[in-house]
Design a protein around this motif. Structure first.
Motif, PDB file in Angstrom:
ATOM      1  N   LEU A 150      30.577-104.138 -44.859  1.00  9.74           N
ATOM      2  CA  LEU A 150      30.850-102.895 -45.449  1.00  9.74           C
ATOM      3  C   LEU A 150      31.324-102.769 -46.981  1.00  9.74           C
ATOM      4  CD1 LEU A 150      31.646-100.642 -42.152  1.00  9.74           C
ATOM      5  CD2 LEU A 150      29.564-101.013 -43.321  1.00  9.74           C
ATOM      6  N   HIS A 151      32.427-103.617 -47.199  1.00 11.58           N
ATOM      7  CA  HIS A 151      33.282-103.647 -48.203  1.00 11.58           C
ATOM      8  C   HIS A 151      32.244-103.977 -49.330  1.00 11.58           C
ATOM      9  CE1 HIS A 151      36.784-103.858 -50.924  1.00 11.58           C
ATOM     10  NE2 HIS A 151      36.495-105.250 -51.448  1.00 11.58           N
ATOM     11  N   LEU A 152      31.430-105.138 -49.284  1.00  7.70           N
ATOM     12  CA  LEU A 152      30.377-105.350 -50.163  1.00  7.70           C
ATOM     13  C   LEU A 152      29.532-104.528 -50.304  1.00  7.70           C
ATOM     14  CD1 LEU A 152      30.178-109.279 -49.132  1.00  7.70           C
ATOM     15  CD2 LEU A 152      31.353-108.285 -51.434  1.00  7.70           C
ATOM     16  N   MET A 153      28.827-104.026 -49.256  1.00 10.51           N
ATOM     17  CA  MET A 153      27.611-102.942 -49.304  1.00 10.51           C
ATOM     18  C   MET A 153      28.082-101.594 -50.047  1.00 10.51           C
ATOM     19  SD  MET A 153      25.781-100.984 -46.019  1.00 10.51           S
ATOM     20  CE  MET A 153      24.226-102.115 -45.793  1.00 10.51           C
ATOM     21  N   PHE A 154      29.336-101.300 -49.704  1.00 11.41           N
ATOM     22  CA  PHE A 154      29.794-100.094 -50.310  1.00 11.41           C
ATOM     23  C   PHE A 154      30.082-100.157 -52.166  1.00 11.41           C
ATOM     24  CE2 PHE A 154      32.212 -98.442 -46.286  1.00 11.41           C
ATOM     25  CZ  PHE A 154      30.998 -98.061 -45.699  1.00 11.41           C
ATOM     26  N   GLU A 155      30.592-101.530 -52.269  1.00  6.08           N
ATOM     27  CA  GLU A 155      30.445-101.803 -53.638  1.00  6.08           C
ATOM     28  C   GLU A 155      29.105-101.822 -54.451  1.00  6.08           C
ATOM     29  OE1 GLU A 155      32.669-104.893 -56.589  1.00  6.08           O
ATOM     30  OE2 GLU A 155      32.143-105.784 -54.432  1.00  6.08           O
ATOM     31  N   GLN A 156      28.191-102.237 -53.682  1.00  3.36           N
ATOM     32  CA  GLN A 156      26.950-102.397 -54.316  1.00  3.36           C
ATOM     33  C   GLN A 156      26.265-100.822 -54.524  1.00  3.36           C
ATOM     34  OE1 GLN A 156      24.626-104.718 -51.454  1.00  3.36           O
ATOM     35  NE2 GLN A 156      24.806-106.355 -52.634  1.00  3.36           N
ATOM     36  N   GLN A 157      26.791 -99.949 -53.513  1.00  8.58           N
ATOM     37  CA  GLN A 157      26.115 -98.544 -53.439  1.00  8.58           C
ATOM     38  C   GLN A 157      26.593 -97.720 -54.608  1.00  8.58           C
ATOM     39  OE1 GLN A 157      26.697 -96.998 -49.567  1.00  8.58           O
ATOM     40  NE2 GLN A 157      24.987 -98.607 -48.754  1.00  8.58           N
ATOM     41  N   TYR A 158      28.374 -97.903 -54.723  1.00  8.80           N
ATOM     42  CA  TYR A 158      28.927 -97.250 -55.759  1.00  8.80           C
ATOM     43  C   TYR A 158      28.467 -97.747 -57.076  1.00  8.80           C
ATOM     44  CZ  TYR A 158      33.036-100.428 -56.538  1.00  8.80           C
ATOM     45  OH  TYR A 158      34.003-101.524 -56.574  1.00  8.80           O
ATOM     46  N   ASN A 159      28.342 -98.996 -57.349  1.00 11.95           N
ATOM     47  CA  ASN A 159      27.846 -99.500 -58.711  1.00 11.95           C
ATOM     48  C   ASN A 159      26.614 -98.941 -58.950  1.00 11.95           C
ATOM     49  OD1 ASN A 159      30.177-101.107 -59.513  1.00 11.95           O
ATOM     50  ND2 ASN A 159      29.117-102.848 -58.171  1.00 11.95           N
ATOM     51  N   GLU A 160      25.440 -98.739 -58.055  1.00 15.26           N
ATOM     52  CA  GLU A 160      24.392 -97.963 -58.292  1.00 15.26           C
ATOM     53  C   GLU A 160      24.526 -96.515 -58.699  1.00 15.26           C
ATOM     54  OE1 GLU A 160      20.767 -96.181 -58.255  1.00 15.26           O
ATOM     55  OE2 GLU A 160      22.403 -95.811 -56.739  1.00 15.26           O
ATOM     56  N   LEU A 161      25.275 -95.925 -58.090  1.00 15.03           N
ATOM     57  CA  LEU A 161      25.547 -94.653 -58.368  1.00 15.03           C
ATOM     58  C   LEU A 161      26.168 -94.293 -59.634  1.00 15.03           C
ATOM     59  CD1 LEU A 161      26.772 -93.795 -54.493  1.00 15.03           C
ATOM     60  CD2 LEU A 161      24.927 -92.584 -55.802  1.00 15.03           C
ATOM     61  N   ALA A 162      27.252 -95.229 -60.069  1.00 16.16           N
ATOM     62  CA  ALA A 162      27.792 -95.056 -61.324  1.00 16.16           C
ATOM     63  C   ALA A 162      26.685 -95.034 -62.312  1.00 16.16           C
ATOM     64  CB  ALA A 162      28.935 -96.053 -61.397  1.00 16.16           C
ATOM     65  N   LEU A 163      25.628 -96.027 -62.285  1.00 10.65           N
ATOM     66  CA  LEU A 163      24.628 -96.118 -63.063  1.00 10.65           C
ATOM     67  C   LEU A 163      23.688 -94.572 -63.077  1.00 10.65           C
ATOM     68  CD1 LEU A 163      23.494 -99.664 -62.918  1.00 10.65           C
ATOM     69  CD2 LEU A 163      24.786 -98.802 -64.805  1.00 10.65           C
ATOM     70  N   ALA A 164      23.772 -94.243 -61.951  1.00 14.36           N
ATOM     71  CA  ALA A 164      22.750 -93.138 -61.600  1.00 14.36           C
ATOM     72  C   ALA A 164      23.152 -91.701 -62.290  1.00 14.36           C
ATOM     73  CB  ALA A 164      22.529 -93.014 -60.081  1.00 14.36           C
ATOM     74  N   VAL A 165      24.580 -91.697 -62.276  1.00 18.20           N
ATOM     75  CA  VAL A 165      25.090 -90.339 -62.741  1.00 18.20           C
ATOM     76  C   VAL A 165      24.817 -90.429 -64.256  1.00 18.20           C
ATOM     77  CG1 VAL A 165      26.931 -90.087 -61.106  1.00 18.20           C
ATOM     78  CG2 VAL A 165      27.341 -91.475 -62.999  1.00 18.20           C
ATOM     79  N   ASP A 166      24.826 -91.554 -64.904  1.00 20.24           N
ATOM     80  CA  ASP A 166      24.577 -91.431 -66.518  1.00 20.24           C
ATOM     81  C   ASP A 166      23.025 -91.265 -66.708  1.00 20.24           C
ATOM     82  OD1 ASP A 166      25.838 -91.983 -68.886  1.00 20.24           O
ATOM     83  OD2 ASP A 166      24.364 -93.722 -69.172  1.00 20.24           O
ATOM     84  N   LEU A 167      22.405 -91.614 -65.820  1.00 26.37           N
ATOM     85  CA  LEU A 167      20.529 -91.243 -66.092  1.00 26.37           C
ATOM     86  C   LEU A 167      20.590 -89.470 -65.664  1.00 26.37           C
ATOM     87  CD1 LEU A 167      19.005 -94.248 -64.050  1.00 26.37           C
ATOM     88  CD2 LEU A 167      19.246 -93.898 -66.632  1.00 26.37           C
ATOM     89  N   VAL A 168      21.082 -89.347 -64.598  1.00 27.51           N
ATOM     90  CA  VAL A 168      20.964 -87.656 -64.352  1.00 27.51           C
ATOM     91  C   VAL A 168      21.566 -87.046 -65.701  1.00 27.51           C
ATOM     92  CG1 VAL A 168      21.514 -85.757 -62.777  1.00 27.51           C
ATOM     93  CG2 VAL A 168      20.967 -88.097 -62.136  1.00 27.51           C
ATOM     94  N   ALA A 169      22.811 -87.097 -66.027  1.00 25.33           N
ATOM     95  CA  ALA A 169      23.642 -86.526 -67.097  1.00 25.33           C
ATOM     96  C   ALA A 169      22.569 -86.850 -68.357  1.00 25.33           C
ATOM     97  CB  ALA A 169      24.875 -87.011 -67.506  1.00 25.33           C
ATOM     98  N   GLU A 170      21.991 -87.841 -68.835  1.00 23.67           N
ATOM     99  CA  GLU A 170      21.312 -87.950 -70.054  1.00 23.67           C
ATOM    100  C   GLU A 170      19.973 -87.244 -69.863  1.00 23.67           C
ATOM    101  OE1 GLU A 170      20.916 -92.253 -70.561  1.00 23.67           O
ATOM    102  OE2 GLU A 170      22.891 -92.222 -71.383  1.00 23.67           O
ATOM    103  N   ARG A 171      19.362 -86.930 -68.740  1.00 23.27           N
ATOM    104  CA  ARG A 171      17.993 -86.119 -68.633  1.00 23.27           C
ATOM    105  C   ARG A 171      18.547 -84.636 -68.812  1.00 23.27           C
ATOM    106  NH1 ARG A 171      13.716 -85.556 -70.328  1.00 23.27           N
ATOM    107  NH2 ARG A 171      12.446 -83.854 -69.286  1.00 23.27           N
ATOM    108  N   ILE A 172      19.798 -84.382 -68.397  1.00 26.67           N
ATOM    109  CA  ILE A 172      20.383 -82.898 -68.748  1.00 26.67           C
ATOM    110  C   ILE A 172      20.329 -82.423 -70.052  1.00 26.67           C
ATOM    111  CG2 ILE A 172      22.376 -81.232 -68.258  1.00 26.67           C
ATOM    112  CD1 ILE A 172      22.821 -82.665 -65.700  1.00 26.67           C
ATOM    113  N   ARG A 173      21.112 -83.498 -70.846  1.00 28.57           N
ATOM    114  CA  ARG A 173      21.204 -83.472 -72.197  1.00 28.57           C
ATOM    115  C   ARG A 173      19.783 -83.371 -73.067  1.00 28.57           C
ATOM    116  NH1 ARG A 173      23.747 -81.142 -74.214  1.00 28.57           N
ATOM    117  NH2 ARG A 173      23.919 -82.287 -76.206  1.00 28.57           N
ATOM    118  N   ALA A 174      18.800 -84.116 -72.457  1.00 25.76           N
ATOM    119  CA  ALA A 174      17.524 -84.421 -73.191  1.00 25.76           C
ATOM    120  C   ALA A 174      16.984 -83.061 -72.900  1.00 25.76           C
ATOM    121  CB  ALA A 174      16.763 -85.442 -72.516  1.00 25.76           C
TER     122      ALA A 174
END
Length: 155
Positions: free
Chosen positions: A48-72
């Protein structure tokens, strides 16, 4: 300078508002997943420690994509805890749940993010906003797969 990308102002506003909710859900899920990564314990700790790390790293990139679309779309992206708390559909966790409860909570939250993304689709389709449709499709695919993988740990 005004924006003219072929989507009327009303539709752009509705899409921007929907993406702001998606951003809030995604960021809230990021925080919760990171918290669970730090605090998980028990026989499934390493997995779980490793799985959660992979998941939060993916989410950290995702917030940028969503925020950039809002800005676009020419709207400000929310970026404060207060704004995220107001916009999110996810419940904040108090205390430290058991490892199995962490999994159950994250399954529900991953599915909630999918529902938020899916709720934006009608206006996106009507506005012929293919870039946002593509983003939403990718986000739903990631969250549905992550929910399935988490659910599989529960047997």
């Amino acid at each position: 300078m005004s924006i003219d990308i072929g989507i009327d102002d009303g539709a752009r506003k509705q899409i921007g508002d929907g993406l702001a909710r998606l951003l809030a859900d995604t960021y809230t899920l990021y925080l919760k997943t990171h918290n669970f990564h730090w605090n998980v314990k028990g026989p499934m700790f390493n997995t779980l420690h490793l799985m959660f790390e992979q998941q939060y790293n993916e989410l950290a990139l995702a917030v940028d994509l969503v925020a950039e679309r809002i800005r676009a779309l020419d709207f400000p992206a929310p970026g404060s805890y207060a704004a995220f708390a107001r916009l999110t559909s996810l419940k904040e966790e108090e205390g430290v749940p058991s490892a199995e409860d962490m999994i159950r909570i994250l399954v529900k939250d991953q599915e909630a993010v999918v529902r938020t993304a899916r709720s934006i689709f009608p206006v996106v389709d009507e506005a012929h906003d293919e870039p946002t449709a593509d983003l939403l499709t990718q986000r739903m695919q990631v969250h549905e797969k992550t929910a399935w993988m988490l659910r599989s740990l529960l047997g």
